[in-house]
Structure formats: C-alpha cells, structure tokens
Design a protein around this motif. Structure first.
Motif, PDB file in Angstrom:
ATOM      1  N   UNK A   1       0.864  -1.166  -0.160  1.00  0.00           N
ATOM      2  CA  UNK A   1       0.128  -0.044  -0.088  1.00  0.00           C
ATOM      3  C   UNK A   1       0.824   1.215  -0.095  1.00  0.00           C
ATOM      4  N   UNK A   2       2.113   1.356   0.936  1.00  0.00           N
ATOM      5  CA  UNK A   2       2.775   2.600   0.756  1.00  0.00           C
ATOM      6  C   UNK A   2       3.987   2.554  -0.156  1.00  0.00           C
ATOM      7  N   UNK A   3       3.940   1.423  -1.049  1.00  0.00           N
ATOM      8  CA  UNK A   3       5.275   1.409  -1.876  1.00  0.00           C
ATOM      9  C   UNK A   3       5.368   2.263  -2.789  1.00  0.00           C
ATOM     10  N   UNK A   4       4.690   2.831  -3.367  1.00  0.00           N
ATOM     11  CA  UNK A   4       4.691   3.915  -4.572  1.00  0.00           C
ATOM     12  C   UNK A   4       4.990   5.110  -3.842  1.00  0.00           C
TER      13      UNK A   4
ATOM     14  N   UNK B   1       7.699   6.635  -9.796  1.00  0.00           N
ATOM     15  CA  UNK B   1       6.682   5.945  -9.138  1.00  0.00           C
ATOM     16  C   UNK B   1       6.801   4.631  -9.349  1.00  0.00           C
ATOM     17  N   UNK B   2       7.737   3.992  -9.825  1.00  0.00           N
ATOM     18  CA  UNK B   2       8.025   2.593 -10.051  1.00  0.00           C
ATOM     19  C   UNK B   2       7.964   1.930  -8.757  1.00  0.00           C
ATOM     20  N   UNK B   3       7.913   2.085  -7.470  1.00  0.00           N
ATOM     21  CA  UNK B   3       7.959   1.530  -6.241  1.00  0.00           C
ATOM     22  C   UNK B   3       6.676   0.687  -6.128  1.00  0.00           C
TER      23      UNK B   3
ATOM     24  N   UNK C   1       7.071  -3.328  -5.756  1.00  0.00           N
ATOM     25  CA  UNK C   1       6.050  -4.253  -4.848  1.00  0.00           C
ATOM     26  C   UNK C   1       4.950  -5.329  -5.198  1.00  0.00           C
ATOM     27  N   UNK C   2       4.332  -4.770  -6.241  1.00  0.00           N
ATOM     28  CA  UNK C   2       3.574  -5.733  -7.016  1.00  0.00           C
ATOM     29  C   UNK C   2       4.201  -6.851  -7.532  1.00  0.00           C
TER      30      UNK C   2
ATOM     31  N   UNK D   1      13.634  -3.557   2.083  1.00  0.00           N
ATOM     32  CA  UNK D   1      14.864  -3.369   1.718  1.00  0.00           C
ATOM     33  C   UNK D   1      15.080  -3.533   0.550  1.00  0.00           C
ATOM     34  N   UNK D   2      14.245  -4.611  -0.277  1.00  0.00           N
ATOM     35  CA  UNK D   2      14.486  -5.034  -1.521  1.00  0.00           C
ATOM     36  C   UNK D   2      14.137  -3.886  -2.508  1.00  0.00           C
ATOM     37  N   UNK D   3      13.117  -3.115  -2.101  1.00  0.00           N
ATOM     38  CA  UNK D   3      12.426  -2.025  -2.940  1.00  0.00           C
ATOM     39  C   UNK D   3      13.450  -0.876  -2.920  1.00  0.00           C
ATOM     40  N   UNK D   4      13.992  -0.648  -1.878  1.00  0.00           N
ATOM     41  CA  UNK D   4      15.066   0.348  -1.847  1.00  0.00           C
ATOM     42  C   UNK D   4      16.364  -0.016  -2.564  1.00  0.00           C
ATOM     43  N   UNK D   5      16.847  -1.280  -2.371  1.00  0.00           N
ATOM     44  CA  UNK D   5      17.779  -1.686  -3.230  1.00  0.00           C
ATOM     45  C   UNK D   5      17.572  -1.447  -4.715  1.00  0.00           C
TER      46      UNK D   5
END
Ligand code: NAD
Length: 416
Positions: free
Chosen positions: A188-191, A343-345, A349-350, A370-374
């Motif tokens: 939900x928060x990923x973008x 806005x690819x976050x 995460x999807x 962590x994986x999102x950030x990397x």
C-alpha cells in the motif's frame, strides 16, 4: 514526433520515446512496434445504480508490449480514462517495468466513470462487470492488474474473486490485494515510499541534505499521502498539499500524522487547522525545493511552467509534465525525475507480491522495503550514470535504458 502543445497523452509518451532514440539505436522496425500498442480491448460496463437506473460505462484494457514478460499495469476509474489516456499509461508501464528490471511487459486498464457518488455496492458491481469483461485476456502469466486512481485493495479483492469464480482461486491474478487475501506487506505504501527514495537520491544528486527541505505534494491519495508520511519521517518539510477539493499551505511545515487523522475524519485535506487554503493551480507554482505532483497527468504545461519555482520535480503521478513544459524545465536546469523511475515503487512491490503468491510464502515488511530500496536506488544510479555519460536529461536516459532492454528482449524472442 514534432514538439507541440496539443499532443495527446499517448503522443506525449511517444515523444519521449522518440527523444530516447537520439541517444540509443532504434531500428525502424522496432520503432514501428514500440510506438503502437499490441492489443486494445474496449468493453461495455453496465451498472444498475441504487436508484434503479441502468448506466453504461466504457472500459478498456490495453496491452502495450509483452516482450519482457506478462503484461502488468493498474486499473483506473476516472472520467478522463479514455482510449488515449489508457494507451499512454499502458506504454509507460512497458518502459517502467523495463527500467527497474522486472520480468513484465506493460498494460493499463480504465473505466471512464466518476465513482465519487457510487455506493460500495455500485462500485462492486462495476468492478465485477469490468473484471468479467476483460477476464479472457488477463491471467497470472498473461496480464496482472493492480490499483491506480480510485481503485484500491478492495477493488483488487473483487477482481480476484470474480476471476476465481471462472478459473479457480488465483491470488496472483492481481496485486495490491488486502493482506488477508494474499497481499504483500508494504504494497500500500510502496509507490509513495519509492517516491521518497528517489527524492533522497535526487537531493544527493544536487548536493542537498533532506533536513528541512520544503516539499509541495499535489494529491493526498494513496501515493501522495504515503509519500508525505514517509518524507515527513525523514525530515523533509511538507509545506503544502491538496486533493480534488482544494489545497492547504503551512510555510513552517504541515503536521502530517495529524493531517492523516483529519483526512480520515473529514474525507479531505481542506480546513486542516493551522493551514491556509490554496488552490490546486497556485500550489503548483509555490516556491519550494521539491515539487511532487501525485494526482493527475498534465498538470505542468506551457501555461504554468514559467511560474513553477522549484529545484527538483519528482513525478509521482504518471505524465504530470507535458513535453513542452519538460523542455523548458530542462533549459532551466530543474532536475526532473521521470514517472517511469519516480513512481516505480508500486510495480516493484506488486512484483514482490506476485512472487510471494507463486511461492505461497509471505515476506516480512522489512524484507519488502529493503528490496524495494535496493532496486530503486540501483535504477536511479543507472539512469544518472547514463545521463552523465551522454550529457542528457534523467528522462531521456531513463527512456533510453528502458527502450534498450525491451528491444533486446523482443530481438531475442525473434520478434524484431
Ligand atoms: P488516488 O485515487 O488514491 O489519489 C488521487 C489523489 O489526487 C486524491 O487525493 C484526489 O483527491 C486527488 N485529485 C484527483 N483529481 C484531482 C484534481 N483535479 N486536482 C487535484 N487533486 C486531484 O490515486 P493514487 O493511486 O494515489 O494515484 C495518484 C497518481 O499516482 C496517478 O497519476 C497514478 O497513475 C500514479 N501512480 C499510482 C500508483 C499506485 O500504486 N497507486 C503507482 C504508480 C503511479
């Protein structure tokens, strides 16, 4: 494509694609394939309103390119979600998934409808009808929808259920689901989280420290509100934000946790104690260090670009800057982090959610974040290096890298 002020949204994305061909090799055949869409489905979506009236809406699912994997992209409910808009959004997904190196192609769905006065029952019927009408072209290894404007985890739950009635339980048919139905922690928060990650990278790029930097965010929905919360926690000062009902301004910084409570109680950011009202138009030209459009497309155009007063633009929304405005901003040296990176976050995460569903195993939220950030920081670094090597903009560099990857996959498949 010639630079004009009246380009349609899809022409605008193709304008950026054309610009990328100046810094990377694209054959005529590849250009012909990638400047069009692979498949366009238009469906009627009849809804029986609570009043008893039957209203018919038009929906689309457009698949732009699938060279790198199954089509992937959100579903939007909006009066402006017409054919050209959905084509533009579908093509942006192709470039976005390639840029952050996900094994997906690009697609988008939309229903041209204003759901603001829809009851939950009406929204559910709209969603089930639309899902049923597009179910023959989507699939867990074919095309995987997700939320976008005016759709959310509940919408995804209805789509999963409707699809499951025909094809059997298939959680990985959609992402952005509720946690209780196989959603991922952190989705939900990923973008919004991703927007803040690239904002931090952009500040580093410009030699700025986040502490106290002023940020203006247009839109306080899923993306805008999460970006505001996370940026606030990182020490950024959010001086203005807005929603469809209007904007609020507090030069010393808004208390974002309190604002989130205010929105939960009143349904809007307007009338937040301690802030003064500001129109959505004035918000875009407010002096700030970082401007983050997180609502609709085409909000920075030839009409207001000369008054935009910021050092950095983070494109949280899709195509918020028109090509004409983009050229002006480039001339002025404003650092624009393009939508396909900024806005690819959400789609990253999807992808993690889809992987978890296939594994039938849930990851901890810290692992997701962590994986999102990397992944995002790596993509930012690659775009920056390409930009510096070619002496071009972040947008041209991002499109060029994405285009190279899509062409490589299409060529290896024997498609080009
Ligand atoms: P949302 O529906 O949750 O929120 C949209 C926000 O914009 C709301 O605050 C709404 O009031 C405001 N808004 C709508 N029309 C407006 C107008 N005319 N003027 C000012 N504000 C207006 O949508 P979202 O999911 O937050 O999406 C916002 C943008 O981010 C869209 O461009 C979307 O394509 C993009 N995006 C979303 C995701 C995602 O994961 N949700 C991922 C990538 C990109």
């Amino acid at each position: 494509m010639e630079l004009r002020e009246d380009l349609t949204p899809f022409e605008s994305v193709n304008y950026f694609f054309d610009r990328a061909t100046k810094v990377t090799e694209v054959s005529d055949a590849a250009h012909a394939v990638l400047s069009g869409t692979y498949r366009e489905l238009r469906v009627q979506v009849p809804v029986r309103r609570d009043s008893g009236e039957l209203q018919v809406f038009i929906g689309y699912r457009i698949q732009h390119n699938g060279a790198r994997g199954p089509y992937k992209g959100g579903i939007r409910y909006h009066p402006l979600a017409d054919l050209e808009e959905v084509r533009a959004l579908a093509s942006l997904m192709t470039w976005k998934t390639a840029l952050v190196d996900l094994p997906y192609g690009g697609a988008k769905g939309g229903v041209q409808v204003d759901v603001r006065d829809f009851s939950e029952r009406e929204k559910q019927q709209l969603t089930r009808r639309y899902a049923g009408q597009i179910s023959h072209i989507i699939g867990a290894t074919r095309d995987i929808p997700a939320p976008d404007m005016n759709t959310n985890a509940q919408t995804m739950a209805w789509i999963m259920d409707e699809y499951g009635r025909k094809y059997g339980h298939t959680p990985q048919i959609v992402t952005g689901k509720p946690i209780a139905l196989g959603g991922s922690y952190g989705r939900e928060a990923a973008t919004g989280r991703g927007c803040v990650i690239v904002m931090e990278e952009a500040c580093k790029d410009r030699g700025l420290s986040p502490d106290g930097l002023s940020v203006v965010i247009q839109g306080f929905g899923n993306v805008g509100s999460w970006a505001a919360r996370i940026a606030h926690d990182q020490g950024f000062r959010i001086i203005a934000t807005s929603d469809i009902k209007g904007g609020i301004h507090a030069p010393n910084g808004l208390d974002i946790p309190k604002l989130v409570e205010h929105v939960a109680q009143t349904g809007s950011v307007v009338d937040f104690p301690g802030s003064s009202p500001i129109s959505n138009d004035d918000l875009m030209t407010l002096k700030c260090d970082v401007l983050m459009p997180a609502a609709l497309g085409e909000v920075i155009t030839h009409r207001n670009v000369d008054d935009v007063d910021t050092q950095i633009i983070i494109e949280a929304a899709n195509h918020p800057v028109t090509p004409v405005a983009d050229a002006t901003l480039a001339d002025r040296g404003v650092l624009v982090v393009p939508d396909i990176l900024a806005n690819a976050g959400g789609v990253i995460v999807s992808y993690f959610e889809w992987v978890q569903n296939i594994q039938e195993f849930r990851w901890e939220e810290s692992e997701v974040n962590d994986r999102l950030s990397t992944k995002l920081r790596r993509a930012y670094g690659q775009v920056k290096d390409f930009r510096d090597a070619k002496g071009t903009s972040m947008r041209e560099a991002a499109f060029a890298l994405a285009v190279e990857r899509v062409i490589e996959a299409a060529t290896l498949r024997g498609y080009l």
